[in-house]
Design an enzyme around this catalytic site. Sequence first.
Site, PDB file in Angstrom:
ATOM      1  N   LYS A 250       0.857  -1.188   0.000  1.00  0.00           N
ATOM      2  CA  LYS A 250       0.000   0.000   0.000  1.00  0.00           C
ATOM      3  C   LYS A 250       0.892   1.237   0.000  1.00  0.00           C
ATOM      4  O   LYS A 250       1.689   1.437   0.911  1.00  0.00           O
ATOM      5  CB  LYS A 250      -0.898  -0.001   1.247  1.00  0.00           C
ATOM      6  CG  LYS A 250      -1.621   1.340   1.519  1.00  0.00           C
ATOM      7  CD  LYS A 250      -2.505   1.286   2.772  1.00  0.00           C
ATOM      8  CE  LYS A 250      -3.092   2.675   3.110  1.00  0.00           C
ATOM      9  NZ  LYS A 250      -3.920   2.676   4.335  1.00  0.00           N
ATOM     10  N   ASP A 255      -2.584  10.285   3.571  1.00  0.00           N
ATOM     11  CA  ASP A 255      -3.978   9.882   3.757  1.00  0.00           C
ATOM     12  C   ASP A 255      -4.703  10.902   4.638  1.00  0.00           C
ATOM     13  O   ASP A 255      -4.624  10.853   5.860  1.00  0.00           O
ATOM     14  CB  ASP A 255      -4.025   8.487   4.415  1.00  0.00           C
ATOM     15  CG  ASP A 255      -5.458   8.009   4.661  1.00  0.00           C
ATOM     16  OD1 ASP A 255      -6.398   8.620   4.102  1.00  0.00           O
ATOM     17  OD2 ASP A 255      -5.619   7.015   5.407  1.00  0.00           O
ATOM     18  N   LYS A 262     -10.078  12.998   8.158  1.00  0.00           N
ATOM     19  CA  LYS A 262      -9.570  12.625   9.474  1.00  0.00           C
ATOM     20  C   LYS A 262      -9.504  13.856  10.372  1.00  0.00           C
ATOM     21  O   LYS A 262      -9.383  14.980   9.880  1.00  0.00           O
ATOM     22  CB  LYS A 262      -8.138  12.072   9.341  1.00  0.00           C
ATOM     23  CG  LYS A 262      -8.037  10.666   8.794  1.00  0.00           C
ATOM     24  CD  LYS A 262      -6.581  10.229   8.722  1.00  0.00           C
ATOM     25  CE  LYS A 262      -6.446   8.836   8.136  1.00  0.00           C
ATOM     26  NZ  LYS A 262      -7.082   7.775   8.937  1.00  0.00           N
ATOM     27  N   ASP A 273       1.740   6.458   5.491  1.00  0.00           N
ATOM     28  CA  ASP A 273       0.728   5.515   5.017  1.00  0.00           C
ATOM     29  C   ASP A 273       1.163   4.790   3.729  1.00  0.00           C
ATOM     30  O   ASP A 273       0.404   4.017   3.158  1.00  0.00           O
ATOM     31  CB  ASP A 273      -0.598   6.249   4.803  1.00  0.00           C
ATOM     32  CG  ASP A 273      -1.804   5.345   5.046  1.00  0.00           C
ATOM     33  OD1 ASP A 273      -1.641   4.308   5.712  1.00  0.00           O
ATOM     34  OD2 ASP A 273      -2.888   5.680   4.551  1.00  0.00           O
ATOM     35  N   ASP A 332     -12.119   7.076   3.890  1.00  0.00           N
ATOM     36  CA  ASP A 332     -10.896   6.864   4.676  1.00  0.00           C
ATOM     37  C   ASP A 332     -10.510   5.378   4.736  1.00  0.00           C
ATOM     38  O   ASP A 332      -9.428   5.039   5.189  1.00  0.00           O
ATOM     39  CB  ASP A 332     -11.094   7.426   6.089  1.00  0.00           C
ATOM     40  CG  ASP A 332      -9.787   7.602   6.832  1.00  0.00           C
ATOM     41  OD1 ASP A 332      -8.723   7.520   6.173  1.00  0.00           O
ATOM     42  OD2 ASP A 332      -9.826   7.825   8.055  1.00  0.00           O
ATOM     43  N   GLU A 334      -9.380   3.558   2.468  1.00  0.00           N
ATOM     44  CA  GLU A 334      -8.874   3.612   1.084  1.00  0.00           C
ATOM     45  C   GLU A 334      -7.812   2.567   0.791  1.00  0.00           C
ATOM     46  O   GLU A 334      -7.636   2.156  -0.351  1.00  0.00           O
ATOM     47  CB  GLU A 334      -8.338   5.020   0.777  1.00  0.00           C
ATOM     48  CG  GLU A 334      -6.875   5.291   1.174  1.00  0.00           C
ATOM     49  CD  GLU A 334      -6.609   5.209   2.676  1.00  0.00           C
ATOM     50  OE1 GLU A 334      -7.570   5.292   3.451  1.00  0.00           O
ATOM     51  OE2 GLU A 334      -5.446   5.046   3.061  1.00  0.00           O
ATOM     52  N   ARG A 336      -7.611  -0.591   1.427  1.00  0.00           N
ATOM     53  CA  ARG A 336      -8.143  -1.849   0.885  1.00  0.00           C
ATOM     54  C   ARG A 336      -8.558  -1.691  -0.576  1.00  0.00           C
ATOM     55  O   ARG A 336      -8.563  -2.670  -1.340  1.00  0.00           O
ATOM     56  CB  ARG A 336      -9.304  -2.333   1.765  1.00  0.00           C
ATOM     57  CG  ARG A 336     -10.465  -1.387   1.845  1.00  0.00           C
ATOM     58  CD  ARG A 336     -11.364  -1.662   3.045  1.00  0.00           C
ATOM     59  NE  ARG A 336     -10.780  -1.203   4.311  1.00  0.00           N
ATOM     60  CZ  ARG A 336     -11.350  -1.343   5.502  1.00  0.00           C
ATOM     61  NH1 ARG A 336     -12.529  -1.924   5.601  1.00  0.00           N
ATOM     62  NH2 ARG A 336     -10.762  -0.899   6.588  1.00  0.00           N
TER      63      ARG A 336
HETATM   64  N1  BES Z   1      -4.068   4.603   7.060  1.00  0.00           N
HETATM   65  C1  BES Z   1      -5.174   4.351   7.902  1.00  0.00           C
HETATM   66  C2  BES Z   1      -4.856   3.374   9.029  1.00  0.00           C
HETATM   67  C3  BES Z   1      -3.862   3.838  10.047  1.00  0.00           C
HETATM   68  C4  BES Z   1      -4.259   4.442  11.218  1.00  0.00           C
HETATM   69  C5  BES Z   1      -2.503   3.626   9.853  1.00  0.00           C
HETATM   70  C6  BES Z   1      -3.341   4.857  12.162  1.00  0.00           C
HETATM   71  C7  BES Z   1      -1.577   4.036  10.793  1.00  0.00           C
HETATM   72  C8  BES Z   1      -1.987   4.646  11.948  1.00  0.00           C
HETATM   73  C9  BES Z   1      -6.326   3.776   7.092  1.00  0.00           C
HETATM   74  O1  BES Z   1      -6.403   4.213   5.770  1.00  0.00           O
HETATM   75  C10 BES Z   1      -7.598   4.193   7.743  1.00  0.00           C
HETATM   76  O2  BES Z   1      -7.877   5.341   7.745  1.00  0.00           O
HETATM   77  N2  BES Z   1      -8.312   3.221   8.316  1.00  0.00           N
HETATM   78  C11 BES Z   1      -9.525   3.484   9.002  1.00  0.00           C
HETATM   79  C12 BES Z   1     -10.554   2.483   8.536  1.00  0.00           C
HETATM   80  C13 BES Z   1     -11.953   2.810   8.950  1.00  0.00           C
HETATM   81  C14 BES Z   1     -12.455   4.038   8.232  1.00  0.00           C
HETATM   82  C15 BES Z   1     -12.825   1.630   8.635  1.00  0.00           C
HETATM   83  C16 BES Z   1      -9.248   3.327  10.489  1.00  0.00           C
HETATM   84  O3  BES Z   1      -8.421   2.481  10.875  1.00  0.00           O
HETATM   85  O4  BES Z   1      -9.802   4.104  11.264  1.00  0.00           O
HETATM   86 ZN    ZN Z   2      -4.667   4.838   4.910  1.00  0.00          ZN
HETATM   87 MN    MN Z   3      -7.506   5.993   5.566  1.00  0.00          MN
END
Ligand code: BES
Ligand code: ZN
Ligand code: MN
Length: 485
Positions: A250, A255, A262, A273, A332, A334, A336
């Site tokens: 990825k 992000d 966020k 990210d 968010d 994204e 996946r």
């Molecule tokens: N890049 C983030 C996950 C992340 C969070 C990585 C903190 C490193 C530190 C990912 O794209 C994301 O935003 N995931 C969300 C998913 C949710 C919207 C289902 C999450 O983990 O909150």
């Molecule tokens: Zn992300």
């Molecule tokens: Mn995200």
Amino acid sequence: MSIKINYSNKLTSKSSANLVLFVDQNFNISVLKEMISSTEFSYISDLLKTSDLKKNLLFFEINSKKTIFLVSIKKDLKTSEIESLGAKFHGYINYDKKNDYFVNSDTINNKIENFIGYFLHGLKLKSYEFNIYKSKKDKRLISINVFGDKNKISAQNQLRFKALEEGTFFARDLVSEPGNILHPDEYAKRLSSLKKHGLKVNIYDEKKLKKLGMNALLGVGQGSIRGTYLVTMEWNGLKDNSKPLAFIGKGVCFDTGGISLKPAKFMEDMTYDMAGSATVVGLMKNLALRKAKINAVGVVGLVENMPGGNAQRPGDIVKSYSGKTIEILNTDAEGRLVLADALTFTEKKFKPKFMVDLATLTGAIIVSLGSEYAGLFSNDDKLSKQLLDVGEKVDEKLWRMPLHKNFDKLIDSKNADMQNINYVGGAGSTTAAQFLQRFILNKTPWAHLDIAGMAFSKYGGALNSGGATGYGVRLLNQLIEEHYE
Ligand code: BES
Ligand code: ZN
Ligand code: MN
């Protein structure tokens, strides 16, 4: 500070050189008589009487120019513990303020091959710093001179460690770069330069991605003024057509969350990210540098997730490269979407022996495993066991988490084949992995590594001084060396 390791040196002027010498678990120094003077010997003997011999590193300041370090090798030390000792020695160099050290490990009997190589590898990994944007830098040049014959390491093994260090450092550099510098356009350019190491690099830009139908990946980048790319890096070390091992990463350069924005606090962390992709890139560079006898391919999706007039909306439905449709309920989630297209594409184009993907995919994996283990999700027990084992060995640990069809109902959508988040809540990392699994169409053995808690270290770890860790490069190199090369 930069550290140079010289292997062929002799101990020239014994009287003035800083020495790093190895002793047994009881700090028995009788073996050192040929390397230190009799005054030094009795001075150290005296001080040892009042030293804590449970420690594994002691140092003795002979005079303002000379320090003698003793490294005590306790019984049944593992290679990762030797690396940690080397890293610990780095802390002393920082404090000691001297520039030249002579290292000899011939004084102990140990059964570990490349013993001194592991020690210096740990030292080197710990010494990494990312300082290109600092006006004031620590410009010290440290030279480490290895002398002696017994534990000499072969040229081939020197190359092995060096390739691993350069691969890890390249990954760390990429992760450390801020979002304004390492956006997808710049990232793709840097990957193109890997051709000089013998990798075959293919860059698919937006036009090509559109033609291929990679709309899940493209949708994520829609709000950004930067391009979106899929980059493949092939290493054909076997010079034949046998199935490659595939590594997929990825590469979300930043992000923001997109329209599902966020919160401001810690959003700056989202510059890492793209760490999954950086690990894949670092691994591929390492394989090329050490001319690994293996066929492998790295595939990374490079994209920036931004809000904007053209950004993807919650509720949008996209058709992925697999043909399956996805309802985007949260922009968010994204990562996946990026991986979905990258996985299907990799499986179809390269027909790999297995696929391992790495991603900073969910915050939920940090809730479960913190910064101690990466989450491992897999459809294959053999591949899982291999990964768990090498993880312990190089101290880049993994913990297996479940996949199960019962989770599927949480991501089934009324309006499309699936939705990109679980609205019921719970099992955030597993539902993300379960989502990814739907994009493997031909049952290829596959493992997904959620590295959100491992890629970046606020406080530093055994083999890094804080910041980007390069997690995964050494893990996957070990997997390849032990089981596939
Ligand atoms: N890049 C983030 C996950 C992340 C969070 C990585 C903190 C490193 C530190 C990912 O794209 C994301 O935003 N995931 C969300 C998913 C949710 C919207 C289902 C999450 O983990 O909150
Ligand atoms: Zn992300
Ligand atoms: Mn995200």
